[in-house]
Design a protein around this motif. Structure first.
Motif, PDB file in Angstrom:
ATOM      1  N   ALA A 121       0.678  -1.315  -0.077  1.00  0.00           N
ATOM      2  CA  ALA A 121       0.024   0.077  -0.079  1.00  0.00           C
ATOM      3  C   ALA A 121       0.635   1.233  -0.046  1.00  0.00           C
ATOM      4  CB  ALA A 121      -0.854  -0.014   1.181  1.00  0.00           C
ATOM      5  N   TYR A 122       0.419   2.285  -0.584  1.00  0.00           N
ATOM      6  CA  TYR A 122       1.096   3.645  -0.910  1.00  0.00           C
ATOM      7  C   TYR A 122       1.128   4.131   0.655  1.00  0.00           C
ATOM      8  CZ  TYR A 122       2.322   8.108  -2.810  1.00  0.00           C
ATOM      9  OH  TYR A 122       2.911   9.321  -3.287  1.00  0.00           O
ATOM     10  N   PRO A 123       2.556   4.391   1.186  1.00  0.00           N
ATOM     11  CA  PRO A 123       2.564   4.913   2.507  1.00  0.00           C
ATOM     12  C   PRO A 123       1.738   6.281   2.803  1.00  0.00           C
ATOM     13  CG  PRO A 123       4.618   4.138   1.467  1.00  0.00           C
ATOM     14  CD  PRO A 123       3.776   4.298   0.461  1.00  0.00           C
ATOM     15  N   ASN A 124       1.178   6.197   3.912  1.00  0.00           N
ATOM     16  CA  ASN A 124       0.451   7.459   4.251  1.00  0.00           C
ATOM     17  C   ASN A 124       1.279   8.674   4.485  1.00  0.00           C
ATOM     18  OD1 ASN A 124      -1.609   5.494   4.795  1.00  0.00           O
ATOM     19  ND2 ASN A 124      -2.379   6.313   6.767  1.00  0.00           N
ATOM     20  N   ASP A 125       2.748   8.467   4.853  1.00  0.00           N
ATOM     21  CA  ASP A 125       3.685   9.430   5.231  1.00  0.00           C
ATOM     22  C   ASP A 125       4.646   9.607   4.029  1.00  0.00           C
ATOM     23  OD1 ASP A 125       4.925   7.014   5.794  1.00  0.00           O
ATOM     24  OD2 ASP A 125       5.731   7.640   7.465  1.00  0.00           O
ATOM     25  N   ALA A 126       4.329   9.483   2.886  1.00  0.00           N
ATOM     26  CA  ALA A 126       5.219   9.345   1.767  1.00  0.00           C
ATOM     27  C   ALA A 126       5.577  10.953   1.276  1.00  0.00           C
ATOM     28  CB  ALA A 126       4.703   8.441   0.323  1.00  0.00           C
ATOM     29  N   PRO A 152       6.025  -0.644   2.110  1.00  0.00           N
ATOM     30  CA  PRO A 152       6.032  -2.038   2.878  1.00  0.00           C
ATOM     31  C   PRO A 152       6.378  -3.240   1.615  1.00  0.00           C
ATOM     32  CG  PRO A 152       3.737  -1.172   2.239  1.00  0.00           C
ATOM     33  CD  PRO A 152       4.830  -0.148   2.178  1.00  0.00           C
ATOM     34  N   VAL A 153       7.240  -3.268   1.421  1.00  0.00           N
ATOM     35  CA  VAL A 153       7.760  -4.129   0.154  1.00  0.00           C
ATOM     36  C   VAL A 153       7.821  -5.592   0.870  1.00  0.00           C
ATOM     37  CG1 VAL A 153       9.268  -4.840  -1.736  1.00  0.00           C
ATOM     38  CG2 VAL A 153       8.873  -2.372  -1.149  1.00  0.00           C
ATOM     39  N   THR A 154       7.145  -6.466  -0.058  1.00  0.00           N
ATOM     40  CA  THR A 154       7.378  -8.015   0.402  1.00  0.00           C
ATOM     41  C   THR A 154       7.683  -8.883  -0.796  1.00  0.00           C
ATOM     42  OG1 THR A 154       4.888  -8.464   0.353  1.00  0.00           O
ATOM     43  CG2 THR A 154       5.858  -7.575   2.295  1.00  0.00           C
ATOM     44  N   ASP A 155       8.210 -10.042  -0.454  1.00  0.00           N
ATOM     45  CA  ASP A 155       8.464 -10.940  -1.545  1.00  0.00           C
ATOM     46  C   ASP A 155       7.791 -12.073  -1.308  1.00  0.00           C
ATOM     47  OD1 ASP A 155      10.538 -11.143  -4.078  1.00  0.00           O
ATOM     48  OD2 ASP A 155       9.915 -13.182  -3.148  1.00  0.00           O
ATOM     49  N   ILE A 156       6.947 -12.739  -2.002  1.00  0.00           N
ATOM     50  CA  ILE A 156       6.393 -13.866  -1.518  1.00  0.00           C
ATOM     51  C   ILE A 156       7.207 -15.102  -1.711  1.00  0.00           C
ATOM     52  CG2 ILE A 156       3.976 -13.179  -2.104  1.00  0.00           C
ATOM     53  CD1 ILE A 156       3.959 -14.821  -4.611  1.00  0.00           C
TER      54      ILE A 156
END
Length: 260
Positions: free
Chosen positions: A161-166, A179-183
C-alpha cells in the motif's frame, strides 16, 4: 502530441508492477500482471484510462515478445497524513488505479536464459514538479524484470500500500519506507535511481516501447539545476536509502514538489 492543438496529459506521479508466477510447466510459466498507477487528482489534466497495454520484451535483444491489455479494476484516493504533515485535500490528492488481467487471463512465457522485462509508458508527468526539467513534456516508464522461468518459482516483489507518510517536511530529518514484500522469500536490495522517461521510440500515444542501452535501459529524466541522482531533493543530509531495509531518509531545505 507534437502539435500545439493537443493538450499534454500532465497527471502521472508514479507506478509499479507486480508480476505473479501462477504456474510453471517446465517449458515455461504463466503470469498474472498487475500495474498500479498514481495521478495528481488536483492538477491532473486527464483521468486514469480504463485500460492500458503493456509490452513484454526479451532481455538483451529488446525484441517484443507480446503485449497484454489489462483493465482498471479499482481506483480511489490514497490516504495521507501523519504527525509531521497532513495535506490539505484541496491542494494535494493522489489517486491510485489498479490494473489487472480480466477474467483470469494470464500471459505465458517460455524459458529464456536471459529472461524478460515488462514496461508501460505514458506521458506526461505532473507539471508542478520542481526537481525535473520541463516535467510536463516528460513521460514515465514503469519497468520490471522477469527472470528465466526455468529458474523455478519467481514472482516480483510487491510494493504494498502507498505509505500514508510518503513526503518530507522542510528542515526535518524524516524516514519512511514502502511495505515491500516478496512472496518467494527472496532477499531484497534497495537503491535510488533517476526517474525514467518513456522510450523515445514510440511517441506520446503509445502504451509501451522497447528499451535501449544499459540497465535501467530507459532514458532518465533530466534534473533541474542543483538536483541530481545523488541529490534528488536538496537539503542536508542528501536523500538516501538503506540498501537492506529500504528506509528512505531526507530533510529538504525548501518546500516544493519533487520526483524520485
Amino acid at each position: 502530441f507534437y502539435y500545439s492543438t493537443f493538450l499534454y496529459a500532465t497527471h502521472i506521479v508514479g507506478g509499479d508492477f507486480k508480476i505473479d508466477m501462477v504456474d510453471n510447466i517446465g517449458s515455461g510459466a504463466t503470469y498474472d500482471i498487475q500495474l498500479r498507477l498514481y495521478r495528481d487528482d488536483v492538477n491532473g489534466a486527464v483521468t486514469l484510462p480504463s485500460s492500458v497495454t503493456v509490452g513484454i520484451y526479451y532481455v538483451g535483444t529488446n525484441v517484443q515478445v507480446t503485449t497484454k491489455t489489462i483493465y482498471l479494476m479499482s481506483s480511489g484516493l490514497v490516504p495521507l497524513g501523519d504527525s509531521c504533515y497532513t495535506p490539505n485535500p484541496v491542494q494535494v490528492r493522489i489517486e491510485e488505479g489498479v490494473y489487472q488481467n480480466l477474467g483470469g487471463s494470464t500471459v505465458f512465457l517460455e524459458n529464456n536464459s536471459l529472461g524478460y522485462y515488462i514496461q508501460y509508458e505514458t506521458c506526461c508527468r505532473n507539471n508542478i514538479v520542481d526537481n525535473l526539467q520541463s516535467p510536463s513534456t516528460l513521460g514515465v516508464s514503469v519497468f520490471a524484470k522477469i527472470p528465466d522461468p526455468a529458474l523455478g518459482q519467481n514472482s516480483t516483489p510487491d510494493f504494498g500500500a502507498y505509505p500514508n507518510d510518503a513526503y518530507f517536511c522542510v528542515n526535518n530529518i524524516k524516514q519512511f519506507s514502502w511495505p515491500v514484500t516478496d512472496i518467494d522469500g527472496d532477499s531484497l536490495v534497495y537503491s535510488l535511481l533517476a526517474p525514467l522517461d518513456e522510450s523515445g521510440q514510440s511517441g506520446f500515444l503509445a502504451d509501451s516501447g522497447p528499451a535501449t542501452g544499459a540497465y535501467p535501459t530507459y532514458p532518465s529524466c533530466p534534473f533541474s539545476f542543483g538536483y541530481s541522482a545523488s541529490n534528488m531533493i536538496g537539503g542536508t543530509p542528501n536523500m538516501s536509502i538503506d540498501a537492506f531495509t529500504g528506509v528512505i531518509t531526507a530533510s529538504p531545505a525548501i518546500q516544493g514538489n519533487v520526483k524520485v
